[in-house]
Design a protein around this motif. Sequence first.
Motif, mmCIF file in Angstrom:
data_model
loop_
_atom_site.group_PDB
_atom_site.id
_atom_site.type_symbol
_atom_site.label_atom_id
_atom_site.label_comp_id
_atom_site.label_asym_id
_atom_site.label_seq_id
_atom_site.Cartn_x
_atom_site.Cartn_y
_atom_site.Cartn_z
ATOM 1 N N CYS A 2 0.838 -1.216 0.000
ATOM 2 C CA CYS A 2 0.000 0.000 0.000
ATOM 3 C C CYS A 2 0.871 1.263 0.000
ATOM 4 N N PRO A 3 0.739 2.103 -1.014
ATOM 5 C CA PRO A 3 1.623 3.274 -1.114
ATOM 6 C C PRO A 3 1.370 4.328 -0.041
ATOM 7 N N VAL A 4 0.201 4.285 0.607
ATOM 8 C CA VAL A 4 -0.078 5.294 1.634
ATOM 9 C C VAL A 4 -0.149 4.671 3.033
ATOM 10 N N CYS B 112 -6.857 6.130 1.859
ATOM 11 C CA CYS B 112 -6.784 5.258 0.678
ATOM 12 C C CYS B 112 -6.939 6.060 -0.613
ATOM 13 N N ILE B 113 -6.108 5.736 -1.606
ATOM 14 C CA ILE B 113 -6.211 6.417 -2.904
ATOM 15 C C ILE B 113 -6.828 5.489 -3.958
ATOM 16 N N TYR B 114 -7.356 4.359 -3.519
ATOM 17 C CA TYR B 114 -8.077 3.420 -4.388
ATOM 18 C C TYR B 114 -7.254 3.029 -5.623
ATOM 19 N N CYS B 115 -5.984 2.748 -5.370
ATOM 20 C CA CYS B 115 -5.096 2.377 -6.481
ATOM 21 C C CYS B 115 -5.266 0.913 -6.863
ATOM 22 N N GLY B 116 -5.774 0.082 -5.953
ATOM 23 C CA GLY B 116 -5.993 -1.334 -6.260
ATOM 24 C C GLY B 116 -4.768 -2.215 -6.076
ATOM 25 N N CYS C 210 -3.396 -3.310 -3.371
ATOM 26 C CA CYS C 210 -3.615 -4.337 -2.337
ATOM 27 C C CYS C 210 -4.307 -5.548 -2.957
ATOM 28 N N LEU D 277 -11.590 -4.552 -4.262
ATOM 29 C CA LEU D 277 -12.228 -3.244 -4.370
ATOM 30 C C LEU D 277 -13.550 -3.423 -5.119
HETATM 31 S S1 SF4 Z 1 -6.400 0.677 -2.803
HETATM 32 FE FE1 SF4 Z 1 -5.333 -0.646 -1.339
HETATM 33 S S2 SF4 Z 1 -3.136 -0.336 -1.776
HETATM 34 FE FE2 SF4 Z 1 -4.247 1.355 -2.746
HETATM 35 S S3 SF4 Z 1 -4.218 2.967 -1.228
HETATM 36 FE FE3 SF4 Z 1 -6.140 1.861 -0.907
HETATM 37 S S4 SF4 Z 1 -5.676 0.337 0.640
HETATM 38 FE FE4 SF4 Z 1 -3.711 1.106 -0.142
#
Ligand code: SF4
Length: 178
Positions: A68-70, A97-101, A103, A114
């Motif tokens: 997870c980048p954040v 969370c930046i919802y990058c996917g 994880c 997600l």
């Molecule tokens: S989508 Fe997952 S990896 Fe990306 S920021 Fe949110 S929790 Fe972290």
Amino acid sequence: MTEIFDSVKAFGNGFSTTFKHLFKKPITEQYPEYKRPLPDRSRARIVLTCDPDGKERCVACYLCSAVCPVTCISMQSAEKSDGRRYAKWFRINLGRCIYCGLCEEACPTSAIQLTPDFENTKLDILSLVFEKKDLLINSCGKDKDYNFYKYTGIKTNSGDKGTHAFEKKPVNVKSNLP
Ligand code: SF4
Ligand code: SF4
């Protein structure tokens, strides 16, 4: 001269798009009365899914947390008497969370996914800290048939190493000795 011509051409192109839309019927979607169906792969609210046998998929391997980048995922691992690992507690701060996917990509068990549910805005930022009870759903999500323990050669009460579908018998390492 060429530059003037290019500028006029660029203006013409831009305005032609505007004029084309002047005579088209506007499309207005009445949100929230109408909610456009989003594709399954849309990245919004995060859930923890279960195996087809109804047991928790997450084995608390920390991969999602590491990738997870954040750094908004945290957990504590534990092991049940039947040999299955699980997360004693599991927390995601959806406010960060930046919802990058990433994880979801990293998860070996298809546990963390997600979903297209994007209506998660809250006035109280702390209510965006989701605990395991808020994340866990009684469904397999996108990956309907996958069951980590049936493919990965791990001994549990539901089967020994090498007894599951597509598994080979464990290698006797001593047989490789010269
Ligand atoms: S989508 Fe997952 S990896 Fe990306 S920021 Fe949110 S929790 Fe972290
Ligand atoms: S959700 Fe997946 S990647 Fe994250 S700890 Fe659980 S099994 Fe590992």
